[in-house]
Design a protein around this motif. Structure first.
Motif: not given
Lengths: 150, 121
Positions: A70, A93-95, A97-98, A101-102, B37, B47-49
């Motif tokens: 990450i 699920m949060a991972y 989304a990350t 995004a990245i 994120p 930050i993860i989310g």
């Protein structure tokens, strides 16, 4: 079967649901046969499960610690063409989304476990969903993956 | 392991869902900022989310979410003047950038100078 020289990332969640390890090995093999260079990211425990299952490294080529992966993606040190995020919980699920995004990769959310359908409904970020209510028997999830990655 | 785990943090919420953690921060902070994120805090934690990710400020404490794959989402509080000022500065820059993009600046200039002036129109 799709053919490519691209790079694929498989992101493992918590390894408490048994199907994850076998499906990651299966998908890694499938993607490598299709020409992808595969990197597997996970927690220390998840990566140890993989390495013990494949001691000669037939299916696992590169691995990376999840937090490091990450950090590297967020700092744009590298990126991938495809990213499969394995999830069976809200944290997974949060991972996902990350990653969405990245990374510029096409993201696949591989959703399994007892509450797979309910979890899939909470995903609102750009990702192709591969959903199967599988915990011990990997076949339903394998069949879903085969429909997406022929 | 992130350096956060070696710091003197307070746990405000444990093993919850990301949505509940966000709502907690929004309800229990004096100031709330939203980040994407991958936003980096405390040297090595990204930050993860699920965006928008809420980060709160209460007094001298930064309130934020911390996600662990096997344990869910935690809400933590840590004293950090440096991180709080970085967050505020980032917000100021965001507002500046949105104003200089054109549309909103023109709108702001065209807006009536006071509520009474607006009422006259």
């Amino acid at each position: 079967m799709i053919k490519s020289n691209g790079k694929a990332l498989l992101v493992m969640g918590c390894p408490e649901v048994p199907v994850q390890t076998s499906i990651v090995l299966y998908l890694s093999n499938k993607l490598q046969k299709a020409g992808f260079h595969v990197t597997i990211a996970g927690t220390d425990a998840a990566l140890k499960l993989m390495k013990v299952s494949d001691p000669e490294g037939y299916y696992i080529k590169d691995t990376v610690d999840l937090d490091q992966c990450i950090a590297d993606l967020a700092e744009k040190r590298y990126d991938f063409d495809l990213c499969f995020v394995f999830m069976h919980s809200d944290a997974g699920m949060a991972y996902g989304a990350t990653m969405s995004a990245i990374s510029k990769a096409k993201v696949y959310a591989v959703i399994f476990g007892k509450n797979a359908e309910a979890l899939a409904e909470t995903i609102e970020y750009p990702a192709e969903k591969i959903v199967a209510k599988a915990t011990h028997n990997p076949t339903p999830l394998k069949n879903k993956i085969d429909k997406v990655i022929l | 392991m992130s350096c956060i785990e070696q710091m003197k943090y307070k746990l405000l919420l444990e093993r919850t869902s990301f949505r509940e953690a966000r709502e907690y921060i929004e309800k229990n902070s004096d100031e709330v900022y939203y980040v994407d994120p991958g936003y980096k805090i405390f040297k090595d934690y990204y930050i993860i989310g699920v965006p928008p990710i809420a980060m709160g400020v209460k007094g001298m404490e930064l309130i934020f979410t911390y996600v662990k794959p096997c344990h869910g989402t935690f809400v933590m509080a840590l004293e950090s003047e440096e991180e709080i000022s970085r967050l505020r500065e980032r917000e100021r820059e965001k507002v500046k950038a949105s104003l200089t993009k054109g549309g909103q600046k023109k709108k702001a200039e065209a807006a009536p100078p006071s509520f009474q002036d607006m009422w006259k129109k």
